[in-house]
Design a protein around this motif. Structure first.
Motif, short mmCIF file in Angstrom:
data_model
loop_
_atom_site.label_atom_id
_atom_site.label_comp_id
_atom_site.label_asym_id
_atom_site.label_seq_id
_atom_site.Cartn_x
_atom_site.Cartn_y
_atom_site.Cartn_z
N TRP A 152 96.21 32.61 89.66
CA TRP A 152 95.33 33.87 89.67
C TRP A 152 94.68 33.72 88.43
CZ3 TRP A 152 95.76 38.26 92.79
CH2 TRP A 152 96.37 38.14 94.04
N PHE A 156 90.75 34.52 88.94
CA PHE A 156 90.30 35.92 88.37
C PHE A 156 90.04 36.03 86.94
CE2 PHE A 156 92.55 36.98 92.43
CZ PHE A 156 91.48 37.23 93.14
N LEU A 162 85.91 33.15 90.35
CA LEU A 162 85.31 34.39 90.81
C LEU A 162 83.98 34.92 89.91
CD1 LEU A 162 84.96 36.80 92.68
CD2 LEU A 162 86.74 38.13 90.99
N ASN A 163 84.27 34.62 88.39
CA ASN A 163 83.31 35.16 87.61
C ASN A 163 81.97 34.00 87.57
OD1 ASN A 163 83.81 37.45 86.34
ND2 ASN A 163 85.23 36.57 84.84
N ILE A 176 89.40 39.98 85.20
CA ILE A 176 90.48 41.05 85.89
C ILE A 176 91.71 41.05 85.13
CG2 ILE A 176 91.30 41.50 88.03
CD1 ILE A 176 88.66 40.62 89.48
N LEU A 186 96.62 44.39 90.73
CA LEU A 186 96.72 43.18 90.80
C LEU A 186 98.16 42.64 90.98
CD1 LEU A 186 94.92 40.70 90.41
CD2 LEU A 186 95.81 40.73 87.91
#
Length: 323
Positions: A152, A156, A162-163, A176, A186
């Motif tokens: 994760w 995240f 994701l970024n 996150i 989360l």
């Protein structure tokens, strides 16, 4: 003929009756008759006796200023002092709040996820594909929390996938994994991803126990798939759902130590401190064993009360309950 009739209808005298066996004699007779069964049960009985019931005597340290070097007999007796210290701790209110919020979110979102997934798997017609999907969904349960948190983080985290996608589209990155506002959702998503597949085992087993003639009759009456699910499948597994829900309510003060502990420092204690990590810090790290035992005893008592209350409510609503 009269003599014969009198002989037939005459009741036997008390002296001719078979002697009655006492309850203890009947018990020993039953044990001797099935002694192999009791021998097979003996290892399990000894296991629970040694590792579950005998350790209950250790709860006495909740009322002591316990020191491992002094032992139970020589440690100072403080009575309710450890419980008073728990409730007077300025951080305990935040700890209780975080624990209850995370547990309630898991009950609301993670618990029904297993039911929904079981219904979806049951709708699959191809048996080989169904078994393959079950194996894939069970797999995260066997992965440790250290690996899951690392995965994760790679997705995240501040430098996660994701970024990279967000910045590539011209947006602003956000971490996150270190944002306290995102921590509780989360945690719930992580539990859903890891445990939902495993929790479907009992629900699928309950679904397979439903009489197939009920579905056949519903099809003959023109019921579609949704109506069959609502009126046959869900009522058929309602007992299992209530049973597991009662057990989950009893563990409402337990949110899992390892998952929270691995992420606590990244978001801060105000967002992530729960009872399990609080016990670790105050009791294990600081050597306050009496305080740790007091909190554990409180959790046990509250959990027992919640299980009893939930079971009683379930019975009043017409369900079988836990016992």
């Amino acid at each position: 003929m009269q003599t014969t009739s009198e002989t037939i209808t005459r009741k036997p005298s008390p002296a001719t009756k078979a002697p009655r066996m006492s309850g203890r004699s009947m018990l020993w007779r039953q044990i001797k008759r099935g002694y192999w069964t009791y021998l097979l049960l003996l290892p399990g009985l000894l296991y629970f006796l040694c590792f579950y019931y005998v350790p209950l005597l250790g709860n006495v340290i909740a009322f002591q200023d316990y020191s491992p070097y002094l032992g139970f007999l020589k440690s100072a007796w403080v009575g309710w002092g450890n419980f008073v210290s728990v409730f007077n701790d300025p951080e305990f209110g935040t700890v209780i709040s975080n624990t209850l919020v995370i547990s309630l979110l898991q009950i609301i979102f993670a618990f029904p996820a297993g039911i929904i997934l079981a219904l979806m798997l049951n709708a699959l017609l191809h048996d080989r594909f169904k078994r393959f999907m079950q194996s894939v969904l069970y797999l995260p349960h066997f992965i440790g929390w250290v690996i899951i948190i690392s995965i994760w983080q790679q997705i995240f985290g501040g430098d996660g996938m994701l970024n990279h996608l967000v910045t590539g589209l011209g947006g602003h990155p956000i971490n996150i994994m270190t944002n306290p506002d995102f921590f509780k959702p989360l945690v719930v998503l992580q539990v859903v991803w890891k445990e939902t597949g495993w929790s479907t085992i009992l629900f699928i087993a309950a679904i397979t126990g439903i009489d197939l003639s009920l579905y056949e009759a519903a099809v003959m009456d023109g019921a579609n798939k949704w109506r069959r699910t609502w009126h046959i499948t869900l009522p058929g597994i309602r007992g299992v759902i209530v049973l597991l829900l009662i057990l989950r309510i009893g563990n409402i003060l337990s949110t899992g130590f390892e998952q929270i502990f691995l992420q606590r420092d990244a978001v801060g204690l105000n967002a992530a401190e729960v009872i399990d990590t609080f016990v670790y810090d105050r009791g294990i790290i600081n050597g306050n064993w009496g305080l740790a035992a007091a909190i554990a005893l409180l959790k046990t008592v509250i959990g027992a009360v919640l299980v009893y209350s939930a079971n009683r409510i379930a019975k009043q609503l017409g369900e079988d309950g836990l016992y």
